[in-house]
Design a protein around this motif. Structure first.
Motif, PDB file in Angstrom:
ATOM      1  N   PRO A  12       0.837  -1.197   0.000  1.00  0.00           N
ATOM      2  CA  PRO A  12       0.000   0.000   0.000  1.00  0.00           C
ATOM      3  C   PRO A  12       0.876   1.253   0.000  1.00  0.00           C
ATOM      4  O   PRO A  12       2.013   1.224   0.440  1.00  0.00           O
ATOM      5  N   ALA A  13       0.284   2.350  -0.507  1.00  0.00           N
ATOM      6  CA  ALA A  13       1.021   3.600  -0.609  1.00  0.00           C
ATOM      7  C   ALA A  13       0.068   4.772  -0.560  1.00  0.00           C
ATOM      8  O   ALA A  13      -1.123   4.635  -0.866  1.00  0.00           O
ATOM      9  N   VAL A  14       0.591   5.921  -0.165  1.00  0.00           N
ATOM     10  CA  VAL A  14      -0.127   7.167  -0.361  1.00  0.00           C
ATOM     11  C   VAL A  14       0.104   7.552  -1.816  1.00  0.00           C
ATOM     12  O   VAL A  14       1.252   7.664  -2.254  1.00  0.00           O
ATOM     13  N   ALA A  15      -0.962   7.703  -2.571  1.00  0.00           N
ATOM     14  CA  ALA A  15      -0.818   7.992  -3.996  1.00  0.00           C
ATOM     15  C   ALA A  15      -1.240   9.420  -4.290  1.00  0.00           C
ATOM     16  O   ALA A  15      -2.174   9.949  -3.681  1.00  0.00           O
ATOM     17  N   VAL A  16      -0.531  10.025  -5.232  1.00  0.00           N
ATOM     18  CA  VAL A  16      -0.822  11.382  -5.689  1.00  0.00           C
ATOM     19  C   VAL A  16      -1.002  11.322  -7.197  1.00  0.00           C
ATOM     20  O   VAL A  16      -0.058  11.058  -7.928  1.00  0.00           O
ATOM     21  N   SER A  17      -2.225  11.535  -7.663  1.00  0.00           N
ATOM     22  CA  SER A  17      -2.508  11.506  -9.096  1.00  0.00           C
ATOM     23  C   SER A  17      -2.553  12.944  -9.596  1.00  0.00           C
ATOM     24  O   SER A  17      -3.355  13.753  -9.126  1.00  0.00           O
ATOM     25  N   VAL A  18      -1.687  13.253 -10.545  1.00  0.00           N
ATOM     26  CA  VAL A  18      -1.457  14.644 -10.958  1.00  0.00           C
ATOM     27  C   VAL A  18      -2.281  14.999 -12.191  1.00  0.00           C
ATOM     28  O   VAL A  18      -2.265  14.282 -13.195  1.00  0.00           O
ATOM     29  N   ASP A  19      -2.979  16.110 -12.116  1.00  0.00           N
ATOM     30  CA  ASP A  19      -3.669  16.670 -13.270  1.00  0.00           C
ATOM     31  C   ASP A  19      -2.794  17.775 -13.856  1.00  0.00           C
ATOM     32  O   ASP A  19      -2.193  18.546 -13.108  1.00  0.00           O
ATOM     33  N   TYR A  20      -2.712  17.830 -15.175  1.00  0.00           N
ATOM     34  CA  TYR A  20      -1.877  18.841 -15.831  1.00  0.00           C
ATOM     35  C   TYR A  20      -2.599  19.395 -17.051  1.00  0.00           C
ATOM     36  O   TYR A  20      -3.530  18.777 -17.569  1.00  0.00           O
ATOM     37  N   ARG A  21      -2.166  20.544 -17.512  1.00  0.00           N
ATOM     38  CA  ARG A  21      -2.800  21.178 -18.669  1.00  0.00           C
ATOM     39  C   ARG A  21      -2.559  20.351 -19.935  1.00  0.00           C
ATOM     40  O   ARG A  21      -1.510  19.740 -20.099  1.00  0.00           O
ATOM     41  N   LEU A  22      -3.562  20.383 -20.811  1.00  0.00           N
ATOM     42  CA  LEU A  22      -3.527  19.587 -22.032  1.00  0.00           C
ATOM     43  C   LEU A  22      -3.296  20.462 -23.260  1.00  0.00           C
ATOM     44  O   LEU A  22      -3.700  21.620 -23.312  1.00  0.00           O
ATOM     45  N   ALA A  23      -2.663  19.864 -24.267  1.00  0.00           N
ATOM     46  CA  ALA A  23      -2.525  20.479 -25.583  1.00  0.00           C
ATOM     47  C   ALA A  23      -3.779  20.154 -26.397  1.00  0.00           C
ATOM     48  O   ALA A  23      -4.497  19.193 -26.089  1.00  0.00           O
ATOM     49  N   PRO A  24      -4.094  20.920 -27.417  1.00  0.00           N
ATOM     50  CA  PRO A  24      -3.321  22.046 -27.942  1.00  0.00           C
ATOM     51  C   PRO A  24      -3.614  23.373 -27.256  1.00  0.00           C
ATOM     52  O   PRO A  24      -2.956  24.367 -27.552  1.00  0.00           O
ATOM     53  N   GLU A  25      -4.622  23.394 -26.353  1.00  0.00           N
ATOM     54  CA  GLU A  25      -4.901  24.658 -25.664  1.00  0.00           C
ATOM     55  C   GLU A  25      -3.660  25.132 -24.901  1.00  0.00           C
ATOM     56  O   GLU A  25      -3.401  26.339 -24.799  1.00  0.00           O
ATOM     57  N   HIS A  26      -2.923  24.176 -24.366  1.00  0.00           N
ATOM     58  CA  HIS A  26      -1.696  24.488 -23.610  1.00  0.00           C
ATOM     59  C   HIS A  26      -0.595  23.545 -24.105  1.00  0.00           C
ATOM     60  O   HIS A  26      -0.417  22.447 -23.569  1.00  0.00           O
ATOM     61  N   PRO A  27       0.145  23.945 -25.122  1.00  0.00           N
ATOM     62  CA  PRO A  27       1.152  23.056 -25.715  1.00  0.00           C
ATOM     63  C   PRO A  27       2.237  22.657 -24.715  1.00  0.00           C
ATOM     64  O   PRO A  27       2.502  23.367 -23.741  1.00  0.00           O
ATOM     65  N   VAL A  28       2.863  21.508 -24.979  1.00  0.00           N
ATOM     66  CA  VAL A  28       4.068  21.137 -24.244  1.00  0.00           C
ATOM     67  C   VAL A  28       5.091  22.264 -24.443  1.00  0.00           C
ATOM     68  O   VAL A  28       5.242  22.751 -25.571  1.00  0.00           O
ATOM     69  N   PRO A  29       5.715  22.774 -23.379  1.00  0.00           N
ATOM     70  CA  PRO A  29       5.999  22.093 -22.112  1.00  0.00           C
ATOM     71  C   PRO A  29       5.043  22.353 -20.953  1.00  0.00           C
ATOM     72  O   PRO A  29       5.431  22.122 -19.801  1.00  0.00           O
ATOM     73  N   ALA A  30       3.824  22.838 -21.179  1.00  0.00           N
ATOM     74  CA  ALA A  30       2.914  23.122 -20.065  1.00  0.00           C
ATOM     75  C   ALA A  30       2.711  21.890 -19.190  1.00  0.00           C
ATOM     76  O   ALA A  30       2.714  21.977 -17.951  1.00  0.00           O
ATOM     77  N   ALA A  31       2.531  20.712 -19.815  1.00  0.00           N
ATOM     78  CA  ALA A  31       2.322  19.479 -19.042  1.00  0.00           C
ATOM     79  C   ALA A  31       3.529  19.174 -18.165  1.00  0.00           C
ATOM     80  O   ALA A  31       3.382  18.745 -17.005  1.00  0.00           O
ATOM     81  N   TYR A  32       4.724  19.371 -18.712  1.00  0.00           N
ATOM     82  CA  TYR A  32       5.937  19.142 -17.928  1.00  0.00           C
ATOM     83  C   TYR A  32       6.028  20.132 -16.760  1.00  0.00           C
ATOM     84  O   TYR A  32       6.422  19.772 -15.648  1.00  0.00           O
ATOM     85  N   GLU A  33       5.691  21.376 -17.022  1.00  0.00           N
ATOM     86  CA  GLU A  33       5.788  22.401 -15.984  1.00  0.00           C
ATOM     87  C   GLU A  33       4.829  22.114 -14.833  1.00  0.00           C
ATOM     88  O   GLU A  33       5.210  22.199 -13.654  1.00  0.00           O
ATOM     89  N   ASP A  34       3.582  21.772 -15.158  1.00  0.00           N
ATOM     90  CA  ASP A  34       2.613  21.450 -14.112  1.00  0.00           C
ATOM     91  C   ASP A  34       3.036  20.214 -13.328  1.00  0.00           C
ATOM     92  O   ASP A  34       2.880  20.150 -12.097  1.00  0.00           O
ATOM     93  N   SER A  35       3.571  19.219 -14.042  1.00  0.00           N
ATOM     94  CA  SER A  35       3.988  17.973 -13.393  1.00  0.00           C
ATOM     95  C   SER A  35       5.173  18.207 -12.466  1.00  0.00           C
ATOM     96  O   SER A  35       5.241  17.650 -11.362  1.00  0.00           O
ATOM     97  N   LEU A  36       6.111  19.030 -12.903  1.00  0.00           N
ATOM     98  CA  LEU A  36       7.262  19.354 -12.063  1.00  0.00           C
ATOM     99  C   LEU A  36       6.822  20.078 -10.799  1.00  0.00           C
ATOM    100  O   LEU A  36       7.291  19.770  -9.691  1.00  0.00           O
ATOM    101  N   ALA A  37       5.911  21.032 -10.932  1.00  0.00           N
ATOM    102  CA  ALA A  37       5.416  21.758  -9.759  1.00  0.00           C
ATOM    103  C   ALA A  37       4.711  20.811  -8.791  1.00  0.00           C
ATOM    104  O   ALA A  37       4.889  20.909  -7.570  1.00  0.00           O
TER     105      ALA A  37
END
Length: 319
Positions: free
Chosen positions: A111-136
C-alpha cells in the motif's frame, strides 16, 4: 471540448486527424472522441481507499489517495507514488474514471499514499505546459505539502509512475536538474507503456505508425527540436542527455506485446541498464503478453491487469 467560430463549411474539414484521441477542424473546433468521464473523489467501496482533491494552481490539481493501511495505528510510514496519467498530452485527467479506479487499486495494493497529478492539455496548452505542471506537483509532493503526505508518507520512498504520455513525463522529471539535485527520496520510476518514438523505426515498428506518432508529437509540442528525435520524445537519440543521470535508484519499464510502443520501451530499459553499468543495473522489464496499449485501464479486472498491478506493487514494496 472547445470550439471556435469559422467560415461556413470549415467546421466539417478535419485538418489534423489523431483519432481516437483528437480531431482538429479548420474552424478551430476540437473533438476528443474518447474523452474520459470524470468521477468525484471519496471512499472506494472495493478497496477502502479514501481520496480527495487538492488545488495546486489555477490550472492544475492533484487527487490524493489514502489506503486503509494508513489508519492501522501502526505509525508506519508508507511509500508515496506520484502518478501521471496518459492520453498523448491531449486527453485524460486525474479525475477520469479509469484513472480513479487504477489509483484506488494501486494505493491499496502497495500500500502507498498515492498522488494523481492533473496537468494542462494540448493544444490549448502546448508542451511544455504538461511538464511544468507535473514538475510543480512533484516538488509539492516531495515537500510533503499536504497533511496526508506529512502524516503518512515516507519522504525517503517516493516513486514516480505513469502510462503512455505519463511515462514520458516520468522520464522527463527524473532527468530534470532540480529533481536530480534533491533526489534523496526518489526511490524509483515506473514507466508503463511509455510514449517514446524516433525518426528511424526499430524492432518491429511498422512504418505506417510513424506518421501518427510524429504528427501528434509535433502538434502537441510545436517547439520540438529535431521532430520525433527531440530528446523529450526520444531519450536514446544522438545527443540526448545521458541516462546515467536519472534521479532514482531503480527503474521498472512495463510494455505490452500488442503495443506499437513496446520496442521503444524495451530499448529504453536496455539503454538505462547500459548507462548504469553491469554492476548497478537496477532496471526491470515486464512484458504483458497478448494485450495492447494501456489495456489495464480498459479492463482493470482482467487477469493480465492484476498481474501488472502486482508487479508494480512488488516493485514499490521491495527494499
Amino acid at each position: 471540448m472547445s470550439s471556435a467560430t469559422g467560415a461556413a463549411g470549415d467546421d466539417d474539414e478535419v485538418i489534423h486527424d489523431f483519432a481516437p484521441l483528437l480531431l482538429v477542424y479548420r474552424s478551430g473546433r476540437l473533438e476528443r472522441p474518447i474523452a474520459m468521464p470524470h468521477v468525484p473523489p471519496g471512499r472506494d467501496a472495493a478497496t477502502g481507499v479514501v481520496s480527495r482533491d487538492v488545488t495546486l494552481s489555477p490550472h492544475s490539481f492533484a487527487r490524493l489517495y489514502l489506503p486503509p493501511a494508513a489508519a492501522s495505528g501502526s505509525g508506519k510510514r508508507l511509500p508515496v507514488v506520484v502518478y501521471f496519467h496518459g492520453g498523448g498530452f491531449v486527453i485524460g485527467s486525474a479525475g477520469s474514471a479509469a484513472y480513479h479506479r487504477c489509483l484506488n487499486d494501486l494505493a491499496a495494493a502497495c500500500p502507498a499514499v498515492a498522488v494523481s497529478v492533473d496537468y494542462r492539455l494540448a493544444p490549448e496548452h502546448p508542451v511544455p505546459a504538461a511538464y511544468e505542471d507535473s514538475l510543480a506537483a512533484l516538488r509539492w509532493a516531495l515537500a510533503a505539502g499536504d497533511p496526508w503526505l506529512a502524516a503518512h508518507g515516507d519522504p525517503a520512498r517516493v516513486f514516480l509512475a505513469g502510462d503512455s504520455a505519463g511515462g514520458n513525463i516520468c522520464h522527463h522529471l527524473a532527468m530534470h536538474p532540480d529533481i536530480r539535485r534533491g533526489a534523496g527520496g526518489l526511490r524509483g520510476v515506473v514507466l508503463i507503456h511509455p510514449w517514446f518514438w524516433g525518426k528511424e523505426p526499430i524492432g518491429g515498428e511498422p512504418r505506417s505508425a510513424t506518421k501518427m506518432q510524429k504528427g501528434l508529437w509535433e502538434f502537441v509540442c510545436p517547439g520540438a527540436v529535431g521532430g520525433e528525435d527531440d530528446p523529450r520524445m526520444n531519450p536514446t537519440a544522438p545527443g540526448a542527455p545521458g541516462l546515467e543521470n536519472l534521479a532514482c535508484g531503480k527503474v521498472l519499464v512495463c510494455v505490452a506485446e500488442g503495443d506499437v510502443l513496446r520496442w521503444r520501451g524495451k530499448l529504453y530499459a536496455e539503454a538505462v541498464a547500459r548507462a548504469r553499468g553491469c554492476s548497478e543495473l537496477g532496471v526491470e522489464l515486464f512484458e504483458s503478453k497478448g494485450v495492447g496499449h494501456v489495456f489495464y485501464l480498459l479492463e482493470p479486472a482482467a487477469e493480465k491487469a492484476k498481474e501488472l498491478l502486482d508487479r508494480i506493487a512488488a516493485f514499490v514494496r521491495a527494499e
